[in-house]
Write an enzyme that holds these catalytic residues in place. Structure first.
Site, short mmCIF file in Angstrom:
data_model
loop_
_atom_site.label_atom_id
_atom_site.label_comp_id
_atom_site.label_asym_id
_atom_site.label_seq_id
_atom_site.Cartn_x
_atom_site.Cartn_y
_atom_site.Cartn_z
CG HIS A 79 -1.12 0.77 2.23
ND1 HIS A 79 -0.44 -0.02 3.06
CD2 HIS A 79 -0.24 2.16 2.96
CE1 HIS A 79 0.01 -0.06 4.81
NE2 HIS A 79 -0.19 1.13 4.50
CG ASP A 132 0.00 -4.23 2.58
OD1 ASP A 132 0.09 -3.46 1.42
OD2 ASP A 132 -0.37 -3.33 3.07
CB SER A 229 2.75 2.11 6.33
OG SER A 229 1.42 1.71 6.69
#
Ligand code: 4AZ
Length: 272
Positions: A79, A132, A229
């Site tokens: 992402h 992801d 992230s």
């Protein structure tokens, strides 16, 4: 954030000076939330993803984390490389770099290494956030000491209750206070049931145990947050997760959700 993309989007919006609603409530004591300062020498495989063209120079262009899994390859979250975050396909970002061996983003320590190729997991589901992960190929190799081994399926490091640490330059309070210096937070691997209960599906997201890993502390207060992230979750000296998503940061009852590295190992092995 309920939507997995929200953190990196918040950074993109901040860079573009788009007004953003403040994030949903998160504990204020809360890398990283409830964390501690880390010198990069203690986690030399942790890298920052940077694009000054996209995110500006005030934080050296940092917008996500990453982790070196061999001398020329860095894992990050898929992402982090979405067109929504980058504003363009990753292959068109001339200044996409990783920053290695640097604790303080604004120091000149360490190196900035260009990314020559990006590979986004084709199984990545941007709706559920399953799968992801993405792989960045570096223009020049890192030293062997900057590489961390990945924990394969069945590794004891995945056992619930195992102590783990997450690293990053993300929001350190849940209030948009992005760190200039690397931080870590101590959490534990939680049973899948903890995330299945917290994220049964629907608006809050759905936890998929096969490809995701649940970690946090039951009382809350220690967690990854926006900007972390793609960064590493490490247990027993091995990589077990990548920061992926969660509902807010550091809230009791809303553990952090990580990309399960054993799935990455399977995918990368099949691919070569
Ligand atoms: C984010 O928005 C994000 N507390 C990352 C990690 C977590 C929540 C949100 C986990 O990038």
């Amino acid at each position: 954030m309920r939507r997995p993309f929200a953190g990196a989007l918040a950074l993109a919006a901040a860079a573009a000076l788009i007004p953003l609603a403040s994030p949903a409530s998160a504990t204020s004591d809360s890398v990283v939330i409830g964390g501690f300062p880390v010198d990069i020498s203690q986690s030399p495989w942790t890298v920052a993803l940077s694009s000054r063209d996209r995110f500006g120079g005030t934080r050296a262009g940092q917008f996500c984390g990453g982790v070196a899994v061999d001398r020329s390859r860095v894992l990050t979250a898929a992402h982090c490389l979405s067109a929504a975050v980058l504003g363009a396909p990753p292959g068109q970002m001339a200044d996409l770099k990783i920053i290695t061996d640097r604790t303080d983003l604004l120091s000149s320590r360490g190196k900035e290494v260009a990314v020559t190729a990006t590979w986004v997991n084709p199984q990545y589901n941007s709706f559920t956030n399953a799968g992801d992960f993405a792989v960045l190929t570096l223009a020049s190799p890192l030293p062997p000491s900057s590489v961390i081994p990945m924990a394969a399926a069945g590794d004891q490091a995945y056992t619930p209750g195992t102590a783990a640490t997450v690293y990053g330059w993300g929001d350190s309070t849940g209030g948009g206070d992005y760190a200039l210096s690397l931080r870590g937070a101590n959490v534990q691997v939680l049973p899948d049931t903890a995330c299945q209960q917290a994220y049964p599906g629907g608006l809050g997201g759905k936890y998929v145990a096969e490809s995701m890993l649940c970690a946090g502390v039951s009382a809350g207060g220690h967690d990854a947050c926006q900007g972390d992230s793609g960064g590493p979750l490490v247990a027993k000296g091995r990589l077990i997760g990548l920061v992926s998503w969660g509902n807010g940061c550091g809230q009791a009852g809303s553990p952090g959700v990580y990309t399960r590295i054993s799935e990455v190992v399977k995918t990368l092995t099949v691919g070569r």
